[in-house]
Design a protein around this motif. Structure first.
Motif, short mmCIF file in Angstrom:
data_model
loop_
_atom_site.label_atom_id
_atom_site.label_comp_id
_atom_site.label_asym_id
_atom_site.label_seq_id
_atom_site.Cartn_x
_atom_site.Cartn_y
_atom_site.Cartn_z
N ARG A 105 33.22 22.97 39.06
CA ARG A 105 32.86 22.93 40.42
C ARG A 105 32.68 24.29 40.90
O ARG A 105 32.10 24.33 42.09
N MET A 106 32.94 25.31 40.16
CA MET A 106 32.83 26.81 40.57
C MET A 106 32.50 27.53 39.51
O MET A 106 32.56 27.04 38.43
N ASP A 107 32.05 28.71 39.57
CA ASP A 107 31.83 29.83 38.67
C ASP A 107 33.03 29.94 37.56
O ASP A 107 34.03 29.51 37.98
N PHE A 108 32.74 30.33 36.49
CA PHE A 108 33.80 30.46 35.61
C PHE A 108 34.79 31.88 35.96
O PHE A 108 34.35 32.56 36.86
N LEU A 109 36.01 31.62 35.59
CA LEU A 109 36.83 32.73 36.18
C LEU A 109 36.64 34.04 35.39
O LEU A 109 36.14 33.99 34.30
N MET A 110 37.09 34.99 35.97
CA MET A 110 37.01 36.42 35.34
C MET A 110 37.56 36.47 33.89
O MET A 110 37.00 37.09 32.99
N TRP A 111 38.69 35.85 33.71
CA TRP A 111 39.15 35.62 32.39
C TRP A 111 38.56 34.83 31.12
O TRP A 111 38.26 35.56 30.25
N ASP A 112 37.81 33.93 31.81
CA ASP A 112 36.77 33.18 30.90
C ASP A 112 35.48 34.21 30.68
O ASP A 112 35.22 34.59 29.36
N LYS A 113 35.17 34.94 31.56
CA LYS A 113 34.07 35.72 31.37
C LYS A 113 34.43 36.91 30.64
O LYS A 113 33.86 37.26 29.80
N TRP A 114 35.68 37.23 30.64
CA TRP A 114 35.93 38.59 29.91
C TRP A 114 36.28 37.97 28.41
O TRP A 114 36.01 38.61 27.34
N SER A 115 37.00 36.95 28.21
CA SER A 115 37.23 36.24 26.79
C SER A 115 35.96 35.93 25.99
O SER A 115 35.81 36.12 25.05
N LEU A 116 34.67 35.74 26.79
CA LEU A 116 33.50 35.26 26.26
C LEU A 116 32.46 36.83 25.99
O LEU A 116 31.50 36.68 25.79
N SER A 117 33.06 37.98 26.64
CA SER A 117 32.41 39.27 26.48
C SER A 117 31.41 39.19 27.58
O SER A 117 30.43 39.94 27.34
N TRP A 118 31.43 38.42 28.65
CA TRP A 118 30.41 38.49 29.46
C TRP A 118 30.61 39.67 30.75
O TRP A 118 29.50 39.66 31.54
N ILE A 119 31.71 40.20 30.71
CA ILE A 119 32.15 41.38 31.48
C ILE A 119 32.63 42.28 30.64
O ILE A 119 33.07 42.01 29.32
N ALA A 120 32.40 43.66 31.03
CA ALA A 120 32.59 44.78 29.98
C ALA A 120 34.38 45.17 30.29
O ALA A 120 35.02 44.78 31.35
N ASP A 121 35.12 45.45 29.09
CA ASP A 121 36.32 45.88 29.15
C ASP A 121 36.50 46.89 30.29
O ASP A 121 37.73 46.85 31.09
N SER A 122 35.65 47.89 30.82
CA SER A 122 35.72 48.58 31.83
C SER A 122 35.91 47.67 33.40
O SER A 122 36.06 48.43 34.16
N GLN A 123 35.66 46.74 33.45
CA GLN A 123 35.83 45.73 34.73
C GLN A 123 37.10 45.19 34.58
O GLN A 123 37.34 44.40 35.58
N VAL A 124 37.98 45.37 33.61
CA VAL A 124 39.32 44.87 33.75
C VAL A 124 40.52 46.08 33.79
O VAL A 124 40.27 46.91 33.14
N ARG A 125 41.38 45.94 34.62
CA ARG A 125 42.50 46.71 34.71
C ARG A 125 43.77 46.24 34.19
O ARG A 125 43.99 44.96 34.37
N CYS A 126 44.50 47.11 33.70
CA CYS A 126 45.65 46.76 32.78
C CYS A 126 46.90 47.30 33.60
O CYS A 126 46.76 48.26 34.06
N ALA A 127 47.76 46.16 34.10
CA ALA A 127 48.62 46.64 34.98
C ALA A 127 50.29 46.60 34.43
O ALA A 127 50.16 45.76 33.31
N PRO A 128 50.91 47.55 34.65
CA PRO A 128 52.42 47.25 34.06
C PRO A 128 53.00 46.17 34.42
O PRO A 128 52.76 45.82 35.46
N LYS A 129 54.06 45.42 33.45
CA LYS A 129 54.43 44.35 33.54
C LYS A 129 55.94 44.56 34.43
O LYS A 129 56.54 43.83 34.95
N ASN A 130 56.45 45.71 34.51
CA ASN A 130 57.79 46.00 34.76
C ASN A 130 57.82 47.15 36.11
O ASN A 130 58.81 47.72 36.31
N SER A 131 56.69 47.23 36.55
CA SER A 131 56.86 48.01 37.76
C SER A 131 55.78 47.52 38.76
O SER A 131 54.86 46.95 38.38
N THR A 132 56.02 47.77 40.05
CA THR A 132 55.20 47.58 41.30
C THR A 132 53.51 48.53 41.21
O THR A 132 53.89 49.68 40.92
N SER A 133 52.39 47.88 41.36
CA SER A 133 51.36 48.95 41.22
C SER A 133 50.32 48.12 42.30
O SER A 133 50.44 46.75 42.58
N VAL A 134 49.47 48.80 42.82
CA VAL A 134 48.45 48.46 43.60
C VAL A 134 47.02 48.27 43.00
O VAL A 134 46.61 49.53 42.36
#
Length: 180
Positions: A105-134
């Protein structure tokens, strides 16, 4: 049907160089004759080789507006094709009614687009799992190469994916209550 067609076609077609076999209904065949479906998973054996998976597709364009054809078409067709390609799952672990693979019913999720290489790695931020970040993300349906997905890795094979979804672009008709 697939067995019958294969038996007739096999003597005339050399399948040795093929990677996949698809059975497509002609566009003038109505759904009342061949059901509207995409089926896959059946092993197909030809005189040259075996295919672990063959696909049967009957989704005549001529039926899009009549005989009760599903309103989500043709994007539902894309949803089913993604199953055939074994690319995406249905997000049973939390996708709910989000993204194409959770109901088409809607567009693919960004996860899907990234998994399919439809978006660049530069469009994905990796956040630390054990600390707060913005993190500031542009909505997924906004054009451009800006950051649109944040991932919080949990294990080597699991992560939390975060994106901003708004009622614009392909998601224009998305109710405001689903923005987030």
């Amino acid at each position: 049907l697939i067995n019958t067609v294969t038996k007739v076609a096999d003597p005339w077609i050399d399948f040795s160089e093929a990677d996949a076999v698809w059975f497509l209904a002609p566009s003038n065949v109505k759904r009342t004759l061949l059901s509207n479906q995409i089926a896959y998973g059946r092993q197909l054996v030809t005189k040259e080789k075996s295919f672990n998976q063959s696909s049967y597709i009957s989704s005549p364009i001529s039926d899009f507006s009549n005989e009760g054809f599903q309103a989500r078409e043709p994007f539902g067709f894309v949803h089913e094709l993604m199953h055939i390609f074994n690319t995406l799952d249905d997000h049973r672990d939390g996708g709910g009614s989000w993204g194409n693979m959770s109901g088409a019913r809607m567009d693919f999720l960004m996860w899907d687009k990234w998994s399919l290489s439809w978006i660049a790695d530069s469009q994905v931020r990796c956040a630390p799992k054990n600390s707060t970040s913005v993190h500031w993300l542009k909505p997924s349906s906004i054009k451009g190469k800006s950051e649109k997905l944040t991932l919080i890795p949990l294990t080597a094979r699991k992560a939390i994916a975060i994106e901003s979804i708004r009622s614009n672009g392909f998601n224009l008709k998305l109710p405001k209550s689903m923005n987030g």
